[in-house]
Motif scaffolding. Structure first.
Motif, PDB file in Angstrom:
ATOM      1  N   LEU A  42      11.199 -14.680   2.939  1.00 52.35           N
ATOM      2  CA  LEU A  42       9.737 -14.674   3.010  1.00 52.35           C
ATOM      3  C   LEU A  42       9.182 -13.265   3.170  1.00 52.35           C
ATOM      4  O   LEU A  42       8.175 -12.915   2.557  1.00 52.35           O
ATOM      5  N   ALA A  43       9.833 -12.451   3.981  1.00 53.42           N
ATOM      6  CA  ALA A  43       9.374 -11.080   4.176  1.00 53.42           C
ATOM      7  C   ALA A  43       9.449 -10.295   2.865  1.00 53.42           C
ATOM      8  O   ALA A  43       8.525  -9.546   2.515  1.00 53.42           O
ATOM      9  N   ARG A  44      10.540 -10.472   2.136  1.00 52.70           N
ATOM     10  CA  ARG A  44      10.692  -9.762   0.858  1.00 52.70           C
ATOM     11  C   ARG A  44       9.714 -10.288  -0.185  1.00 52.70           C
ATOM     12  O   ARG A  44       9.166  -9.518  -0.972  1.00 52.70           O
ATOM     13  N   LEU A  45       9.492 -11.582  -0.190  1.00 49.81           N
ATOM     14  CA  LEU A  45       8.536 -12.167  -1.119  1.00 49.81           C
ATOM     15  C   LEU A  45       7.122 -11.661  -0.820  1.00 49.81           C
ATOM     16  O   LEU A  45       6.358 -11.380  -1.740  1.00 49.81           O
ATOM     17  N   ARG A  46       6.801 -11.537   0.448  1.00 49.75           N
ATOM     18  CA  ARG A  46       5.478 -11.029   0.841  1.00 49.75           C
ATOM     19  C   ARG A  46       5.266  -9.616   0.298  1.00 49.75           C
ATOM     20  O   ARG A  46       4.211  -9.297  -0.252  1.00 49.75           O
ATOM     21  N   VAL A  47       6.294  -8.762   0.407  1.00 52.49           N
ATOM     22  CA  VAL A  47       6.205  -7.397  -0.114  1.00 52.49           C
ATOM     23  C   VAL A  47       6.020  -7.430  -1.630  1.00 52.49           C
ATOM     24  O   VAL A  47       5.185  -6.707  -2.182  1.00 52.49           O
ATOM     25  N   LEU A  48       6.793  -8.263  -2.302  1.00 49.70           N
ATOM     26  CA  LEU A  48       6.708  -8.377  -3.756  1.00 49.70           C
ATOM     27  C   LEU A  48       5.316  -8.811  -4.197  1.00 49.70           C
ATOM     28  O   LEU A  48       4.730  -8.235  -5.121  1.00 49.70           O
ATOM     29  N   VAL A  49       4.761  -9.802  -3.539  1.00 47.68           N
ATOM     30  CA  VAL A  49       3.423 -10.291  -3.891  1.00 47.68           C
ATOM     31  C   VAL A  49       2.374  -9.216  -3.594  1.00 47.68           C
ATOM     32  O   VAL A  49       1.477  -8.986  -4.404  1.00 47.68           O
ATOM     33  N   ASP A  50       2.492  -8.544  -2.466  1.00 51.73           N
ATOM     34  CA  ASP A  50       1.553  -7.458  -2.146  1.00 51.73           C
ATOM     35  C   ASP A  50       1.585  -6.374  -3.215  1.00 51.73           C
ATOM     36  O   ASP A  50       0.552  -5.868  -3.637  1.00 51.73           O
ATOM     37  N   GLN A  51       2.787  -6.016  -3.666  1.00 56.21           N
ATOM     38  CA  GLN A  51       2.906  -5.000  -4.711  1.00 56.21           C
ATOM     39  C   GLN A  51       2.298  -5.491  -6.019  1.00 56.21           C
ATOM     40  O   GLN A  51       1.634  -4.741  -6.721  1.00 56.21           O
ATOM     41  N   ALA A  52       2.522  -6.748  -6.352  1.00 58.78           N
ATOM     42  CA  ALA A  52       1.965  -7.305  -7.585  1.00 58.78           C
ATOM     43  C   ALA A  52       0.436  -7.314  -7.546  1.00 58.78           C
ATOM     44  O   ALA A  52      -0.214  -7.048  -8.553  1.00 58.78           O
ATOM     45  N   LEU A  53      -0.111  -7.608  -6.382  1.00 61.51           N
ATOM     46  CA  LEU A  53      -1.563  -7.636  -6.265  1.00 61.51           C
ATOM     47  C   LEU A  53      -2.166  -6.241  -6.332  1.00 61.51           C
ATOM     48  O   LEU A  53      -3.321  -6.074  -6.721  1.00 61.51           O
TER      49      LEU A  53
END
Length: 58
Positions: A40-51
């Motif tokens: 979840l922590a890594r996914l959160r970073v990935l989504v933040d970067q995508a946004l």
């Protein structure tokens, strides 16, 4: 306003789907709770970067 509502609906459904899949992974033994937290922590970073991508292109 309709576009914002669609985005809110989509993001809510996405979050629910991710949570359900991770919960299923833990229940099946494929993931531990610690691994689920890391995922979840890594996914959160990935989504933040995508946004942030559109603002980076400007």
């Amino acid at each position: 306003m309709r576009d914002a509502e669609c985005r809110a609906e989509w993001s809510t459904q996405f979050a629910r789907t991710v949570a359900a899949e991770i919960r299923s992974g833990v229940q099946s033994g494929a993931l531990t709770w610690g691994e689920a937290d890391q995922l979840l922590a890594r996914l959160r970073v990935l989504v933040d970067q995508a946004l942030d991508l559109p603002s980076m292109a400007v």
